[in-house]
Design an enzyme around this catalytic site. Structure first.
Site, short mmCIF file in Angstrom:
data_model
loop_
_atom_site.label_atom_id
_atom_site.label_comp_id
_atom_site.label_asym_id
_atom_site.label_seq_id
_atom_site.Cartn_x
_atom_site.Cartn_y
_atom_site.Cartn_z
N THR A 95 -9.96 36.55 40.59
CA THR A 95 -9.79 35.27 39.89
C THR A 95 -11.10 34.96 39.18
O THR A 95 -12.08 34.56 39.82
CB THR A 95 -9.42 34.15 40.88
OG1 THR A 95 -8.19 34.48 41.52
CG2 THR A 95 -9.26 32.82 40.15
N LYS A 170 -3.63 31.81 36.59
CA LYS A 170 -4.10 31.72 37.99
C LYS A 170 -4.93 30.46 38.20
O LYS A 170 -4.80 29.79 39.24
CB LYS A 170 -4.90 32.96 38.36
CG LYS A 170 -5.51 32.91 39.77
CD LYS A 170 -4.44 32.78 40.85
CE LYS A 170 -5.04 32.52 42.23
NZ LYS A 170 -5.96 33.53 42.70
N LYS A 243 -15.29 28.00 44.11
CA LYS A 243 -15.54 28.83 42.93
C LYS A 243 -14.40 28.72 41.93
O LYS A 243 -14.62 28.64 40.72
CB LYS A 243 -15.76 30.28 43.38
CG LYS A 243 -16.02 31.27 42.25
CD LYS A 243 -14.75 31.92 41.70
CE LYS A 243 -14.00 32.70 42.76
NZ LYS A 243 -12.78 33.37 42.18
#
Length: 297
Positions: A95, A170, A243
């Site tokens: 990701t 995503k 993150k």
């Protein structure tokens, strides 16, 4: 098939386990080689560098933490791009920012390999069972080539566009769930005056329209932690969740999209990480907030 898994953190290890369970010959590499131990004990072969892993594999599945790790593993002295890539298939499930997928994918293609991005929805449990949700970006021919492997890892696969599209999707998928964990902590905070048992409170909140599917698997754990039990097993780490929120905010800024709620949730995750919860499950942001002393008395 000989498949290399590059990056064996929680998700990478679970993916490697799944690939071994369906009969593939699996090679592994991780920056911290200690994390490959359980996989080599189970039959995987460890390699000393990403380049060596690539050259020993037909297909390479990449699962790395962030953009910085991606750049280092692909472009480093013994990185993926330093190997003999011609004819290989690279499936990157990390990701990261959409532009990172685009530039890395282009560099791989220039060396004669196929490149597909497929960041996934789901945590370690679904990964081990082949029940992830693949959000795929790439050229149609490359995606077709990747499908036999993706079908063994995913319960659903959506090819949403060219390179960068999967990464965009995503970030959009993760954003509401991660914001929810902070919102749940705030909901629990305003319920304090009710003095309801934690399991009853979570049961009530779970049976409402605003509750995500993830609560089916995490609700009982959250209730136990609220009741004083230690933090449970980490399915999706808080630091990794932070993150993802930061990446979404950065990407939003790059396309002039304002994400004020996401930015606020990010600040709360950063506070929880600084409080020592980096390796805890992302749901620890909820329980920490509910137990956090009020700033104003």
């Amino acid at each position: 098939m000989k498949i290399g898994v590059c990056g064996t953190g929680r998700m990478g290890s679970s993916i490697a386990q799944r690939l071994m369970s369906v009969g593939h010959e699996v090679g592994v590499w991780n920056r911290n080689s200690a994390k490959t131990g359980p996989l080599t004990d189970a039959g995987a072969k460890a390699y000393a560098s990403p380049a060596e892993l690539v050259e020993a594999s037909e297909v390479i599945v990449v699962m790395l933490l962030n953009d910085a790790a991606t750049e280092a593993v692909y472009r480093g002295p013994n990185g993926i791009l330093k190997s003999k890539l011609a004819g290989k298939l690279v499936i990157d499930m990390s990701t990261v920012r959409p532009d990172t997928m685009q530039t890395i994918g282009a560099a791989v293609a220039q060396q004669g390999a196929a490149f597909v991005e497929s960041p996934v929805g789901g945590s370690t449990g679904p990964a081990k069972e082949g029940k992830l949700f693949g959000l795929v970006g790439g050229a149609k021919a490359d995606v077709t080539r990747a499908m036999p492997v993706l079908e063994q890892l995913c319960r659903r696969i959506e090819h949403v566009g060219e390179l960068g599209s999967g990464a965009t999707m995503k970030l959009a998928v993760n954003l509401p769930l991660l914001v929810y964990w902070q919102a749940l902590g705030e909901a629990l905070t305003i319920c304090k005056p009710l003095n309801l048992p934690a399991d009853r409170l979570i049961d009530i909140l779970s049976d409402t329209a605003g509750t995500p599917t993830a609560m089916k698997g995490r609700g009982a754990v959250i209730a136990k932690v609220l009741g004083g039990a230690p933090l449970g097993e980490t399915a999706f780490g808080l630091s990794a969740a932070k993150k993802d929120l930061a990446t979404a905010v950065q990407f939003g800024a790059s396309i002039h999209a304002e994400l004020p709620v996401t930015a606020s949730a990010l600040a709360c995750f950063e506070e929880a990480e600084a409080a020592g919860l980096a390796d805890a499950d992302a749901t620890a942001v909820s329980t920490r907030w509910a137990k956090r002393p009020s700033a104003k008395k």
